[in-house]
Design an enzyme around this catalytic site. Sequence first.
Site, short mmCIF file in Angstrom:
data_model
loop_
_atom_site.label_atom_id
_atom_site.label_comp_id
_atom_site.label_asym_id
_atom_site.label_seq_id
_atom_site.Cartn_x
_atom_site.Cartn_y
_atom_site.Cartn_z
N ASP A 59 0.86 -1.17 0.00
CA ASP A 59 0.00 0.00 0.00
C ASP A 59 0.91 1.24 0.00
O ASP A 59 2.12 1.14 0.16
CB ASP A 59 -0.94 -0.04 1.22
C1 GLC Z 1 -4.29 4.19 -0.30
C2 GLC Z 1 -5.21 3.06 0.05
C3 GLC Z 1 -5.28 1.97 -1.00
C4 GLC Z 1 -5.05 2.57 -2.37
C5 GLC Z 1 -3.62 3.08 -2.40
C6 GLC Z 1 -3.31 3.78 -3.74
O1 GLC Z 1 -3.61 4.62 0.84
O2 GLC Z 1 -5.03 2.41 1.30
O3 GLC Z 1 -6.57 1.36 -0.88
O4 GLC Z 1 -5.24 1.60 -3.37
O5 GLC Z 1 -3.34 3.98 -1.34
O6 GLC Z 1 -4.05 4.95 -3.85
#
Ligand code: GLC
Length: 746
Positions: free
Chosen positions: A288
């Site tokens: 993430d």
């Molecule tokens: C965010 C979220 C995740 C998302 C990623 C990219 O923090 O937790 O669900 O896909 O970053 O935006």
Amino acid sequence: MRKLATLATLAAFTAAFAAPAGGPALERRVEETLSRLTFEQKVGQLWQGLGRKVVEPASGDMSGEKLKESFVMDVRAGRYGSLIGKRGVENYNIIQRAAMEGVGIPLLIGNDMIHSVVTTYPIPLALACSWDESLWERVAEAMALETILEGCNWTFAPMLDIALDARWGRIAEGGGCDPLVTGLMGAAMVRGFQGADMSDGLHIAACAKHYVCYGASLGGRDYNAVELSDDTLRNTYLPPFRMAVDAGVATIMPAFHSYNGVPCSMDGYLLRDILRGEMGFDGMTISDWGAVSQLIQHGTVVDGADAAAKALNAGMDMEMVSECYIKNLASLVNEGRVSMKTVDDAVRNVLRVKFRLGLFDHPEIDAAKVGAAVDPAANRALAREAAQKSIVLLKNEADALPLKSGAKVALLGDVSTNDWQMLGCWSTCNLSNFENAALLDGLKADGVDVAYTEAYTLTGRVDAAEIEKAAGQADIVVAAFGSYWETTGEGNSSSKIELPGNQLEVARAVKACGKPLVAVVFGGRPMAFPELAELADAVVMAWNPGGCGGWGIADVLTGAVEPRGRLTVDIPRTTGVCPLFYSQTTTGRPVVVNKNNPFGQRFTSCYNDVEPSALYPFGFGLTYTTFEIKNEKCGIVNDAGGAQLVAVADVTNTGKRDGSELVQLYVRDKVAKIARPRRELKSFARVELKSGETKRVELRVPVASLGYWTKGSYIVEPGGFTAWIASDSDSGRPVDFNLDPEIPAK
Ligand code: GLC
């Protein structure tokens, strides 16, 4: 004619891309590619850079953006395995062309197309309430095409987090509290995003997230620690991910939080033993946002180098945005803290996804061909259908709904004319293909004699005089309640889920005028509104219904379509009862409620100040007719289909209108090695019934699904069970059945 052209285009286009052979042929291509990479190029494959950093500043919207020359040089050299962000087709093709001319490896370019790209569908929690696998798949497939035209080949969806706590803002992004519904929705969306052949140029890679048990964060607070048993992990939180893996999901995103003290981003038990060892996942994992570098804040690594070593060794293939891998892997390999095999295996996983996506065979997007497969009007119709099916009718008394033809309707509340508030979290992708989607637009489009007065906002002033005037001139009042969608989604956990502002004043003012009140509740989470439910004659849970949401709601309120939605979460009575979910285990002192003790008898598992039950339970939803389920029978059969539980019942439409009932099968294991849920959803079926019609419904589940995990083993125990064939998780008559020892669980 357009439809025919689209079909022909689809067929021609799909045929043009022979799917890369899977198995040995695919692996050979992976090995050939890996063998010619330098170490730096291998490390580049394990990094996802930030798309917005690679364009010249202030270069306008996506189409006018100019890529930095230095970035294009870096791509050519193989310093990027992936980008996050949508840069449009033209820039996508420049990037891929540079990559193929240089390192010869195309990029994965991903973004969060959760329920919205150019067309915005209801938020996933709303979509889940349709209980409609075909709809989930069609929405995902439509989003895939729009995603490609945004210059992406990957979406970070579906989100499969089981959410038991309405305080958690991300409850909006998933399927609710039940593993079966969430897993079916996730698998359907994987099929929709990826298609039967992900390399056909019309589909994209999906990403099941957030692996795993993110929705169990303490206090419902985002990113917070999770403490739960291995049994609960396996019985509740893993099943949706197993269903996504079985559906062939290309990528998995581990979650930010720590699980029993170990951050998911560096937990080899989760990422290697379970995900790959037990589930057989052979795609790639993507961290993430910044989650690898955040291991430092978790206090489980010393520095960025330690974070890179622990994450990669645990099985985190690609790092999103932070730079621990690219800055440290060379020294880590030299010091022997990370083996070359570990690096190679991670690169193999990345390359495998790129080959499966067909990127080596067609690195560039052919916008003309993909565009011919996109039908904006059809997508808006799909968004309207999705809104119709996601809305849940919770109360309908005094014959309030459907609205009578010719009735004068007073529409109140600021959200009623606010189409932006129909959209919900993660709708910021692109909002051009939604048109006047607010409730007022929908009611007008459906020919309702409607007069709008704001009279109040969700969080602010209430003008009782305006309400009295508007209600006085109408036969019935429709009013928008709930919360603004900006209070849900990531980083949006709330300590209170009661209605904000002074909304009850609105309901009381309307009732004081003696007019019926239809409450339409908007929001991305279950809210606690028992008083409103008491005051209103009808209550509709509209969630955030998307770019055609107002039309969908109006279609239901006018009776143009039947309400079909059923809750996939419990609606709590207060914040204080959270987490609240229908499938809780019983206790040694189950709640005893009776006329003397509406809150529950003392010394039983209740509160002394609120009823223990949900305001509205999981699975619940009304229609404009009524149904009766009778002659329920359950038994075990062992035929060509193997050992199965078969549940049958007669379902009758006892009302005046045609409609559909969602027949749900719940089961309880009466005696087990560990306390088991009071009820667990095992199957469901929708049955369409004309007024007065009766149909026999049969639901079958494998005996194997009656088992549970404990101490690392999955067991199916003979003994007594209870089943309910019901309209929701709180209704139905218990039907006992026995699982005899000689019945094979397979
Ligand atoms: C965010 C979220 C995740 C998302 C990623 C990219 O923090 O937790 O669900 O896909 O970053 O935006």
